[in-house]
Design an enzyme around this catalytic site. Structure first.
Site, short mmCIF file in Angstrom:
data_model
loop_
_atom_site.label_atom_id
_atom_site.label_comp_id
_atom_site.label_asym_id
_atom_site.label_seq_id
_atom_site.Cartn_x
_atom_site.Cartn_y
_atom_site.Cartn_z
N LEU A 29 -6.78 -5.89 -3.44
CA LEU A 29 -7.67 -6.19 -2.33
C LEU A 29 -7.39 -5.29 -1.14
CD1 LEU A 29 -6.01 -7.86 0.05
CD2 LEU A 29 -6.25 -9.74 -1.55
N GLU A 39 -7.79 -4.88 3.05
CA GLU A 39 -7.95 -5.72 4.24
C GLU A 39 -9.35 -5.48 4.81
OE1 GLU A 39 -3.23 -5.41 5.24
OE2 GLU A 39 -4.64 -5.49 6.90
N GLY A 41 -10.85 12.11 8.07
CA GLY A 41 -10.67 11.47 9.38
C GLY A 41 -9.28 11.77 9.91
N CYS A 59 -0.08 -0.82 3.38
CA CYS A 59 0.13 -0.50 1.96
C CYS A 59 0.34 0.98 1.68
CB CYS A 59 -1.03 -1.06 1.15
SG CYS A 59 -1.03 -2.85 1.13
#
Ligand code: UDX
Ligand code: UDX
Length: 471
Positions: free
Chosen positions: A152, A154, A272, A279
């Site tokens: 997953l 965030e 970017g 993580c």
């Protein structure tokens, strides 16, 4: 099934709430009394879409919070370990919390139990957890140790959990694999998605997700390798963006050209100011350390890390080339969070950039839709936390966009221009089209694309080379 989840952080809390929504009875255990009290009071300690609904739906019935690990173990057939695995000073993963939890679980094993690693851990951890439990488990008690890595992200944690690209079960016995297949059965057979109250399906989600059963070691490596590959993809496109800047090419066009190759794919090709978060930075270092222990010199990962750090230096130079000197310059800054959609600032590239610009003597007014509180704890009073984007831009010499919040990509440009002292925007997330920004009167700098401005820009001058040039 009765399940226990140890650790109510981003992974543990989301996993617990989602398991409850799959119909399991879940006890989430945490040794942080303050966090537990807040959860039992009905508060939601992290900013995640759909999490408040799930907690509202299941709290007190299918979902309980407790600090009694032993009781939770006795009551449950599967125990998911989702405690922190922070980096040590040398970059290895600190597994002391995992070890202490494994030790505590051992004593409470009074029937066949499965202990599952949900935190990101180095390969071999399952062997160590098995050894710890074997040393401490009451005689004749049976157990298995498995790895079930969580992918997953965030900001989209709940939908990533319920609509995963894949479910990986690392089990070394068929008995263990069978139980874990049962835990995820309603996702793997698609019945969850037929429910009228199922959490809405995100656009790109493929259902049902494939369920991949591997050995525990392979599952542990799948997690580290996945994160390392994603971070490598980001560093790769950032490196290409640097070349685009030198030759006057457009990285966005390059992304389209390479991303449409189905072997490459368009996702995670957004250049970017670099990746951050709880993580990627730590998992890359931990994976690097694991490889070293295995006698493999995984230097590619060093380069991924080096490019990521260099990306921030390049951005500082871009701010300097836009404003000439930095001391005393007022900057509006959008987004201390490490990425859009979250209140998390762990290893945030934006925070690191803000700290560098403060050291250069800049005055900073920052705005973030969710991460103010956490950012204030780190930046203290060195930064003014603004009420809005436009408040942050007021009388500023330039506006810096550091985090890809969706709302930062749809600003009222005429109003923004009226607030700024100089219509200069330096975008570290390429949220705008250079042409449109020029048409709205902005001098606009971004990553991997030519700068634009209402009137032709003077040739870019490296401040240190030419004395007396005006900004
Ligand atoms: C965790 C791991 O840190 C990360 O490596 C992995 O990738 C995902 O799971 P996260 O959920 O963000 O990430 O961790 P964190 O927010 O630190 O939460 C860990 C929780 O475990 C905290 O609430 C902490 O109080 C709790 N904990 C920690 C325990 O309950 N017992 C312990 O012994 C240690
Ligand atoms: C990541 C992994 O995506 C997830 O699978 C894993 O379980 C945990 O770590 P997360 O850290 O929450 O998730 O965020 P992610 O969306 O992956 O972004 C990580 C960082 O990379 C952010 O700083 C983001 O801004 C940056 N990023 C992401 C880019 O710079 N470019 C991209 O194309 C994608």
């Amino acid at each position: 099934m009765q399940l226990a989840v140890v650790g109510s952080g981003y992974v543990g809390l989301v996993a617990g709430a989602c398991f409850a929504d799959l119909g399991h009875d879940v006890i989430v255990v945490d040794n942080d009394d303050k966090k537990l009290a807040a959860l039992n009071r009905g508060e939601v300690p992290i900013h995640e879409n759909f999490l408040p609904e799930l907690l509202e739906r299941h709290r007190g019935s299918k979902l309980k919070f407790s600090d009694d690990l032993e009781a939770a173990v006795r009551a449950s057939s599967v125990i998911f370990v989702a405690v922190g695995t922070p980096p040590t000073e040398h970059g290895e993963a600190d597994l002391s919390y995992v070890e202490s939890v494994a030790r505590s679980i051992s004593g409470a094993i009074d029937s066949y139990k499965i202990v599952v690693e949900k935190s990101t851990v180095p390969v071999y951890t399952s062997d160590w957890v098995r050894k710890i439990i074997l040393r401490n488990v009451p005689e004749h008690q049976e157990f298995d140790v498995a790895s079930n890595p969580e992918f997953l992200r965030e900001g989209t944690a709940v939908t990533d959990f319920l609509y995963p690209d894949r479910i990986v079960i690392g089990a070394d016995t068929e008995r263990c694999a069978a139980v874990l297949r049962e835990v995820y059965a309603s996702l793997a057979d698609g019945t969850y998605y037929l429910r009228p109250d199922a959490i809405p399906r995100p656009d790109q989600a493929q259902i049902p997700p494939p369920l991949i059963v591997t050995s525990a070691k392979s599952a542990e490596l799948i997690k580290h390798a996945s994160n390392a590959f994603l971070a490598m993809k980001i560093s790769f496109i950032n490196a290409v963006a640097s070349i685009c800047e030198s030759v006057g090419a457009n990285v966005q066009q390059v992304c389209q050209g390479i991303g449409t190759d189905s072997r490459i794919g368009p996702r995670f090709l957004n250049p970017g100011i670099g990746y951050g978060g709880s993580c990627f930075p730590k998992d890359l270092m931990a994976f690097r350390a694991v490889a070293r222990e295995c006698g493999y010199d995984f230097r590619l990962l060093d380069e991924v890390i080096r490019i990521n750090e260099e990306q921030r230096q390049r951005f500082i130079r871009k701010v300097r080339s836009a404003l000439w000197t930095l001391r005393g310059k007022k900057l509006g800054v959008l987004g201390p969070a490490f990425k859009g959609g979250t209140d998390d600032i762990r290893e945030s590239p934006a925070i690191l950039l803000i700290q560098s610009l403060l050291q250069e003597g800049c005055q900073i007014a920052a705005f973030d839709p969710a991460a103010h509180e956490r950012a204030q704890e780190v930046l203290n009073s060195n930064v003014r936390f603004a009420e809005s984007v436009y408040d942050a831009a007021r009388d500023a010499d330039a506006l810096l966009i550091l985090t890809e919040w969706e709302e930062f990509a749809t600003l009222n440009l005429p109003r923004l221009r009226s607030e700024l002292k100089y219509p200069i925007v330096i975008d570290g997330r390429n949220l705008y089209d250079p042409q449109i920004m020029a048409e709205n009167g902005f001098t606009y700098y971004s990553v991997g694309r030519a700068s634009s401005s209402p009137e032709p820009l003077p040739p870019a001058v490296e401040p240190k080379t030419r004395k007396g040039a005006r900004s």
